[in-house]
Design an enzyme around this catalytic site. Structure first.
Site, PDB file in Angstrom:
ATOM      1  N   ASN A  45       1.662  -5.751  -4.365  1.00  0.00           N
ATOM      2  CA  ASN A  45       0.902  -6.531  -5.340  1.00  0.00           C
ATOM      3  C   ASN A  45       1.821  -7.676  -5.733  1.00  0.00           C
ATOM      4  O   ASN A  45       2.659  -7.542  -6.605  1.00  0.00           O
ATOM      5  CB  ASN A  45       0.557  -5.663  -6.551  1.00  0.00           C
ATOM      6  CG  ASN A  45      -0.058  -6.453  -7.674  1.00  0.00           C
ATOM      7  OD1 ASN A  45      -0.226  -7.662  -7.591  1.00  0.00           O
ATOM      8  ND2 ASN A  45      -0.381  -5.775  -8.745  1.00  0.00           N
ATOM      9  N   GLU A  53      16.437 -14.901  -9.586  1.00  0.00           N
ATOM     10  CA  GLU A  53      16.971 -15.500 -10.812  1.00  0.00           C
ATOM     11  C   GLU A  53      16.634 -14.657 -12.030  1.00  0.00           C
ATOM     12  O   GLU A  53      17.473 -14.441 -12.900  1.00  0.00           O
ATOM     13  CB  GLU A  53      16.416 -16.920 -10.996  1.00  0.00           C
ATOM     14  CG  GLU A  53      16.763 -17.865  -9.864  1.00  0.00           C
ATOM     15  CD  GLU A  53      15.743 -17.881  -8.730  1.00  0.00           C
ATOM     16  OE1 GLU A  53      15.697 -18.897  -8.020  1.00  0.00           O
ATOM     17  OE2 GLU A  53      15.006 -16.890  -8.536  1.00  0.00           O
TER      18      GLU A  53
END
Length: 130
Positions: A45, A53
């Site tokens: 999903n 990050e």
């Protein structure tokens, strides 16, 4: 600076990217010099996938850090990848416009550097919401 890029390169090797096959690593340096790393972690999903990050930021914040000097980003393709818009906004939550963003261009090439303010001008801030 190469130590930060090396850390981003090393961690991108641990990325979980069975769908895009586009591994990304990030290394976030605190003002005190500590380095926190993150890699992208994909999910079937796609909206549940984590970006390198944001994983690095979460690790640093979890450990009590709120002031950052620079972040390096590297992909397995060494293509100068920059943080996406979502990651730029997440960085802006914790970093000033002058945060140095170092992008890996590959062996033998100098990294490209930006400031967060260059990558995300007119960001949404706490003041924007008032």
């Amino acid at each position: 600076m190469h130590d930060l890029i090396d850390a981003a390169r090393d961690v991108q090797l641990t990325a979980h990217v069975p769908y895009s096959e586009y591994a990304v690593g990030a290394a976030l340096e605190t003002e005190s010099g500590e380095i926190f790393v993150g890699c992208n972690i994909e999910n079937a999903n796609y909206s549940n996938s984590l970006h390198a990050e944001e994983v690095a930021i979460a690790e640093a914040v979890k450990n009590g850090h709120r002031e950052f000097a620079r972040i390096a980003v590297s992909s397995g393709r060494r293509d100068g990848v920059t943080p996406c818009g979502m990651c730029r906004q997440t960085l802006a939550e914790f970093c000033d416009d002058d945060l140095r963003v170092v992008c890996d261009e590959g062996e033998g090439e100098p990294p490209t550097e930006y400031t967060l303010g260059e990558l995300l001008p007119n960001t949404i801030t706490e003041e924007t919401l008032e």
